[in-house]
Design a protein around this motif. Structure first.
Motif, mmCIF file in Angstrom:
data_model
loop_
_atom_site.group_PDB
_atom_site.id
_atom_site.type_symbol
_atom_site.label_atom_id
_atom_site.label_comp_id
_atom_site.label_asym_id
_atom_site.label_seq_id
_atom_site.Cartn_x
_atom_site.Cartn_y
_atom_site.Cartn_z
ATOM 1 N N ASN A 118 -1.856 5.428 -4.669
ATOM 2 C CA ASN A 118 -2.962 5.919 -3.845
ATOM 3 C C ASN A 118 -4.133 6.425 -4.676
ATOM 4 O OD1 ASN A 118 -1.901 5.318 -1.306
ATOM 5 N ND2 ASN A 118 -0.689 7.190 -1.260
ATOM 6 N N VAL A 119 -3.850 7.075 -5.798
ATOM 7 C CA VAL A 119 -4.950 7.472 -6.684
ATOM 8 C C VAL A 119 -5.657 6.220 -7.208
ATOM 9 C CG1 VAL A 119 -5.536 8.562 -8.879
ATOM 10 C CG2 VAL A 119 -3.947 9.689 -7.320
ATOM 11 N N THR A 120 -4.883 5.201 -7.528
ATOM 12 C CA THR A 120 -5.477 3.937 -7.969
ATOM 13 C C THR A 120 -6.321 3.313 -6.864
ATOM 14 O OG1 THR A 120 -3.552 3.575 -9.392
ATOM 15 C CG2 THR A 120 -4.974 1.676 -8.975
ATOM 16 N N LEU A 121 -5.832 3.388 -5.629
ATOM 17 C CA LEU A 121 -6.589 2.855 -4.496
ATOM 18 C C LEU A 121 -7.933 3.560 -4.350
ATOM 19 C CD1 LEU A 121 -6.723 1.055 -1.953
ATOM 20 C CD2 LEU A 121 -5.613 2.922 -0.708
ATOM 21 N N ILE A 122 -7.930 4.883 -4.384
ATOM 22 C CA ILE A 122 -9.195 5.624 -4.291
ATOM 23 C C ILE A 122 -10.107 5.255 -5.455
ATOM 24 C CG2 ILE A 122 -10.223 7.932 -4.318
ATOM 25 C CD1 ILE A 122 -7.607 8.952 -3.032
ATOM 26 N N ALA A 123 -9.506 5.103 -6.635
ATOM 27 C CA ALA A 123 -10.302 4.788 -7.826
ATOM 28 C C ALA A 123 -10.979 3.432 -7.727
ATOM 29 C CB ALA A 123 -9.415 4.837 -9.067
ATOM 30 N N THR A 124 -10.380 2.486 -6.993
ATOM 31 C CA THR A 124 -11.010 1.161 -6.897
ATOM 32 C C THR A 124 -12.401 1.244 -6.283
ATOM 33 O OG1 THR A 124 -10.029 0.658 -4.732
ATOM 34 C CG2 THR A 124 -8.773 0.011 -6.685
ATOM 35 N N PHE A 125 -12.593 2.134 -5.323
ATOM 36 C CA PHE A 125 -13.914 2.287 -4.705
ATOM 37 C C PHE A 125 -14.907 2.889 -5.696
ATOM 38 C CE2 PHE A 125 -10.976 2.162 -1.146
ATOM 39 C CZ PHE A 125 -11.617 1.345 -0.242
ATOM 40 N N ALA A 126 -14.501 3.980 -6.350
ATOM 41 C CA ALA A 126 -15.398 4.644 -7.285
ATOM 42 C C ALA A 126 -15.697 3.765 -8.493
ATOM 43 C CB ALA A 126 -14.776 5.970 -7.731
ATOM 44 N N VAL A 159 -8.205 -3.063 2.363
ATOM 45 C CA VAL A 159 -7.489 -1.862 1.923
ATOM 46 C C VAL A 159 -6.003 -2.130 1.673
ATOM 47 C CG1 VAL A 159 -6.706 0.428 2.686
ATOM 48 C CG2 VAL A 159 -9.123 -0.189 2.867
ATOM 49 N N PRO A 160 -5.317 -2.981 2.466
ATOM 50 C CA PRO A 160 -3.903 -3.249 2.155
ATOM 51 C C PRO A 160 -3.691 -3.982 0.834
ATOM 52 C CG PRO A 160 -4.418 -3.863 4.422
ATOM 53 C CD PRO A 160 -5.715 -3.620 3.729
ATOM 54 N N HIS A 161 -4.755 -4.562 0.279
ATOM 55 C CA HIS A 161 -4.611 -5.402 -0.914
ATOM 56 C C HIS A 161 -5.331 -4.735 -2.078
ATOM 57 C CE1 HIS A 161 -4.727 -8.319 2.615
ATOM 58 N NE2 HIS A 161 -3.463 -8.226 2.265
ATOM 59 N N ILE A 162 -4.639 -3.863 -2.762
ATOM 60 C CA ILE A 162 -5.274 -3.082 -3.829
ATOM 61 C C ILE A 162 -5.786 -3.987 -4.935
ATOM 62 C CG2 ILE A 162 -3.119 -2.698 -5.114
ATOM 63 C CD1 ILE A 162 -4.102 0.159 -5.653
ATOM 64 N N THR A 189 -12.042 7.619 1.932
ATOM 65 C CA THR A 189 -10.604 7.423 2.144
ATOM 66 C C THR A 189 -9.914 8.669 2.706
ATOM 67 O OG1 THR A 189 -10.166 8.059 -0.152
ATOM 68 C CG2 THR A 189 -10.470 5.706 0.303
ATOM 69 N N TRP A 190 -10.655 9.678 3.064
ATOM 70 C CA TRP A 190 -10.057 10.920 3.578
ATOM 71 C C TRP A 190 -9.244 10.638 4.841
ATOM 72 C CZ3 TRP A 190 -9.963 15.425 1.082
ATOM 73 C CH2 TRP A 190 -9.532 16.546 1.778
ATOM 74 N N PRO A 191 -8.050 11.147 4.983
ATOM 75 C CA PRO A 191 -7.408 12.241 4.250
ATOM 76 C C PRO A 191 -6.435 11.794 3.163
ATOM 77 C CG PRO A 191 -6.184 11.838 6.251
ATOM 78 C CD PRO A 191 -7.277 10.806 6.213
ATOM 79 N N GLY A 240 1.402 9.467 1.162
ATOM 80 C CA GLY A 240 1.397 8.678 2.383
ATOM 81 C C GLY A 240 1.113 7.212 2.084
ATOM 82 N N VAL A 241 1.021 6.423 3.144
ATOM 83 C CA VAL A 241 0.799 4.979 3.016
ATOM 84 C C VAL A 241 -0.518 4.642 3.709
ATOM 85 C CG1 VAL A 241 1.726 2.682 3.407
ATOM 86 C CG2 VAL A 241 3.284 4.612 3.094
ATOM 87 N N ALA A 242 -1.467 4.114 2.963
ATOM 88 C CA ALA A 242 -2.786 3.790 3.504
ATOM 89 C C ALA A 242 -2.735 2.516 4.334
ATOM 90 C CB ALA A 242 -3.799 3.642 2.378
ATOM 91 N N HIS A 243 -3.345 2.587 5.507
ATOM 92 C CA HIS A 243 -3.623 1.435 6.377
ATOM 93 C C HIS A 243 -2.414 0.943 7.163
ATOM 94 C CE1 HIS A 243 -4.970 -2.530 7.734
ATOM 95 N NE2 HIS A 243 -6.200 -2.023 7.657
ATOM 96 N N ASP A 244 -1.354 0.499 6.476
ATOM 97 C CA ASP A 244 -0.184 -0.028 7.190
ATOM 98 C C ASP A 244 1.018 0.001 6.256
ATOM 99 O OD1 ASP A 244 0.325 -2.838 5.931
ATOM 100 O OD2 ASP A 244 -1.829 -2.822 6.330
ATOM 101 N N ARG A 245 2.187 -0.198 6.854
ATOM 102 C CA ARG A 245 3.424 -0.168 6.070
ATOM 103 C C ARG A 245 3.878 -1.581 5.692
ATOM 104 N NH1 ARG A 245 7.711 4.295 8.332
ATOM 105 N NH2 ARG A 245 6.466 6.153 7.952
#
Length: 752
Positions: A99-107, A144-147, A20-22, A29-34
């Motif tokens: 966003n931390v939750t989003l990164i955590a979903t992968f891990a 990715v837009p759908h956490i 998911t970098w950066p 910030g907003v991942a993928h789209d607004r």
């Protein structure tokens, strides 16, 4: 075990951060789209930090003002609140928590798949392969837009707990499975239903005929307790969506968001390596699994040797298999005929013996025959008797993929199967309200990750180590993004002081998600909205604002001053600013380079539309043009049917005959779910004899639709005053122009 699991967890976190970098260094910030990411950020902020769950305040989230029950328009995301809310409260930035939750979903998804695979194989190398297969599958990039869709990590944990309970019979594992099911349901409403179906298959395969009654009772008690926790939320959704608003998903909408079978060859255009694999462009159909997981499935199948020779007594089953094989060939040929030559009939004289007009029915029969043929193979039968985990997860992967294809599966947008499994599931309460069957594919990926682990587990020595290394690299390459897009957060735009509501203009699918997000820093109730369902009044509201109708600003300010914020870039000619500034008493509070804010005073003389009143009169007959045969549908008491005058590019009319002259107070059109189908302009003529006509009412109807939707969102009545004696005939004529149909789902005439 714990030390190694901790080390793997750290590895998955590192991979997730790199994937998911950066985002990790741009957490604001907003991942993928607004779009959806801003909506889910707002939901996490509201559910986690602004209201106590299940209270009236919680349900009545402050968007789509003045609608109530707005939180039920989308997911509540309570299962993600434990991760997101503390970070939001500490930093004051809802995007950081999201966003931390989003990164955590992968891990967490990788770690959960690791736990399931280790439970099945007792090997960390096999579990590592499964973790990468599930945690970083190519499909995840599309979601990715759908956490909430990415938050699928409780699925493998639930399965792992069930396997452990089956092995140990310890009630703790039964409770763990039920808890995982509950948390998955609280994280994503889709998985409440999808996981429950998978669990039904699991119990049928592993528990029926093998578990004692006491063990079944133990697991049942745990799941019932979890369901009781979930029940108030489900009741709230049902009461609001069904009771208050009458929302439901149409069959056509569900079909649009079902995957296509060819989606297996459609990859996300954001993938690093496989973005060129795209045989069709269809919503939610990017199911490309990558070549590595396919290779692992091939290894599992090769090691299982389903076609291997086994000595059988007698020739009965061999003859059955031969008969099924012949039938399969015939059915495939029958399916090929309409594809190659169109509809085909076999007739003798005038008697039709056989007709094949479409390929989906013979293909469905061919699929059933192929499955029966597979089930008749000796090694497959042996695997079924042994309740093989590999056989289960292969079969479950196939079934859940079929479900992802929706109620009427297609291949390249052409009908492929008839009476598919998801069509049967839609008979179960709840399934018919799910918009996107394609998300069943995430459940398929859980099953495929287990198959990958079991494939590795069937290897040994150097071959195992080589496969693990190659598979790990291949799985990451298959799912790795070309670039992970992170947009700047929308700028904050504070409202003027002492206002009761806030409106951001122009209203659009681009502005509305940003307006919803900005509310996290400006807690004034928001007229804008963006969600899974849209409030019934919203289309009429947008219509009035696009037309620069000053009445709607008076209506919005009827209960107190309102804030209006105007985005300059999206309407650079200043037309909206002039419209707002022309409102009586409007004051410009701020004029920034990119936006302006205004304070509009309370409107003492705001327009209003009467509510339905009076006794309904009997309609003797109704004649319509065009579509005369549909006229009866406007009088059948069913808001799901109606008469349509077609797209509003030509005149259409409906004439009512009351049978005798009567006093007519109102004419009422109930739109129900047809929220866009009010007439742009309507003229109502009345007559006592059908020859001499008088205009009783004429004008636009968007404001009527707005008031009807706000007051009675389930019926959405358009109320037109007549107040005339001696009326027998009433003619309604659509005289405006618009992009939607004029529809009359229900029509009634009111007297005194």
């Amino acid at each position: 075990m714990r030390a190694r699991l901790t080390a793997f967890a750290a590895m998955y976190v590192a991979i997730a951060v790199a994937y998911t970098w950066p985002l990790a260094v741009r957490l604001n910030g907003v991942a993928h789209d607004r779009g959806d990411p801003l909506l889910t950020t707002w939901i996490l902020w509201w559910s986690g930090t602004q209201a106590v769950p299940l209270t009236a305040r919680w349900w009545n989230a402050p968007a789509f003002f003045p609608s109530t029950g707005v939180l039920a328009f989308s997911e509540h995301l309570l299962g993600l609140v434990p991760v997101a809310a503390p970070l939001t409260l500490i930093t004051g930035e809802p995007l950081v928590g999201a966003n931390v939750t989003l990164i955590a979903t992968f891990a967490l998804s990788a770690l959960a798949a690791h736990v399931l695979a280790f439970t099945l194989t007792r090997r960390h190398d096999a579990a590592f392969v499964a973790a990468l297969a599930f945690g970083f599958a190519p499909y995840r990039l599309s979601q990715v837009p759908h956490i909430q869709v990415l938050s699928s990590y409780w699925v493998p944990l639930c399965l792992a707990a069930l396997h452990r309970y089956a092995a140990s019979r310890r009630p703790l594992w039964a409770a763990a499975a039920a808890f995982a099911w509950l948390m998955q349901a609280l994280s994503c409403g889709y998985y409440l239903f999808f996981l429950s179906m998978l669990l039904a298959l699991w119990f049928f395969w592993f528990a029926v005929g093998r578990w004692r009654i006491t063990h079944l009772v133990t697991i049942a008690v745990c799941f019932i307790a979890a369901a009781l926790v979930l029940a108030p939320i489900l009741y709230g959704y049902r009461s609001i969506l069904g009771g208050v608003y009458g929302f439901r998903r149409s069959f056509s909408e569900i079909q649009v968001f079902s995957a296509d079978a060819a989606g297996l060859l459609s990859a996300s255009p954001e993938l690093l390596v496989w973005r060129w694999v795209r045989v069709l462009d269809r919503p939610e159909s990017e199911l490309f699994p990558g070549i590595t997981i396919v290779a692992l499935m091939a290894i599992a199948a090769a090691r299982a040797r389903p076609f291997g020779h086994v000595h059988e007594r007698g020739r009965g089953m061999a003859l059955v298999r031969a008969g099924l094989a012949v039938l399969l060939v015939l059915l495939i040929a029958a399916a090929a005929v309409p594809i190659a030559h169109g509809a085909w009939r076999l007739t003798v004289g005038r008697v039709r013996l056989l007709s094949i007009g479409r390929a989906d029915k013979p293909l469905s029969l061919a699929l059933v025959t192929a499955l029966a043929l597979m089930a008749a193979l000796p090694r497959v039968r042996a695997a079924c008797r042994a309740r093989s985990a590999l056989a289960f997860y292969l079969a479950a992967a196939f079934v859940t993929w079929l479900c992802a294809l929706g109620p009427t599966p297609t291949f390249m947008n052409r009908p492929a199967l008839y009476l598919a499994p998801y069509g049967w599931l839609m008979e179960v309460p709840g399934f018919d309200g799910l918009r996107v069957p394609a998300r069943f594919w995430m459940i398929t990926l859980v099953c495929l990750s287990a198959v990958a682990a079991l494939a590795v587990n069937r290897l040994d020595g150097r071959s195992r180590r080589a496969v693990v290394i190659v598979a790990a690299i291949g799985l990451l390459v298959d799912g790795w993004p070309r670039a992970f897009t992170v947009f700047p957060a929308p700028e904050t735009r504070p409202s003027p002081a002492d206002v009761v509501a806030r409106l951001e203009l122009p209203m659009s699918d681009d502005v509305d998600p940003e307006a919803v997000y900005r509310q996290t820093h400006d807690r004034v109730p928001l007229v804008n909205g963006f969600s899974g369902y849209s409030s019934p009044h919203y289309y009429a509201l947008r219509t009035l604002l696009r037309a620069r109708d000053p009445r709607i600003l008076h209506v919005l300010a009827a209960n107190g001053p309102i804030a209006v914020l105007v985005d300059h870039a999206r309407v650079p000619d200043g037309a909206i600013r002039r419209f707002v500034a022309s409102h009586p008493g409007a004051v410009r509070v701020r004029d920034e380079p990119s936006w302006s804010s205004y304070r509009l005073p309370r409107s003492a003389d705001a327009p209003s539309i009467a509510e339905p009143s009076g006794t309904p009169l009997t309609i003797a007959s109704l004649s319509t043009f065009p579509n005369a045969p549909q006229a009866a549908s406007a009088l059948d008491g069913n808001l799901e049917t109606g008469w349509s005058g077609g797209v509003q590019q030509q005149t259409a009319d409906a004439t009512i005959d009351l049978g005798r002259p009567s006093y007519v107070g109102q004419v009422v059109i109930e739109l129900g779910a047809f929220v866009t189908d009010f007439p742009m302009r309507l003229q109502i003529d009345i007559s006592s004899d059908g020859d001499s006509w008088t205009i009783a009412w004429a004008g636009d109807t968007a404001l009527h639709a707005y008031f009807g939707a706000v007051r009675r969102p389930r019926q959405l009545p358009l109320v037109f005053p007549v107040n005339r004696e001696g009326v027998r005939f009433i003619r309604l004529r659509q005289t405006g122009f618009g992009t939607h149909d004029w529809t009359i789902p229900e029509l009634n005439v009111r007297g005194r």
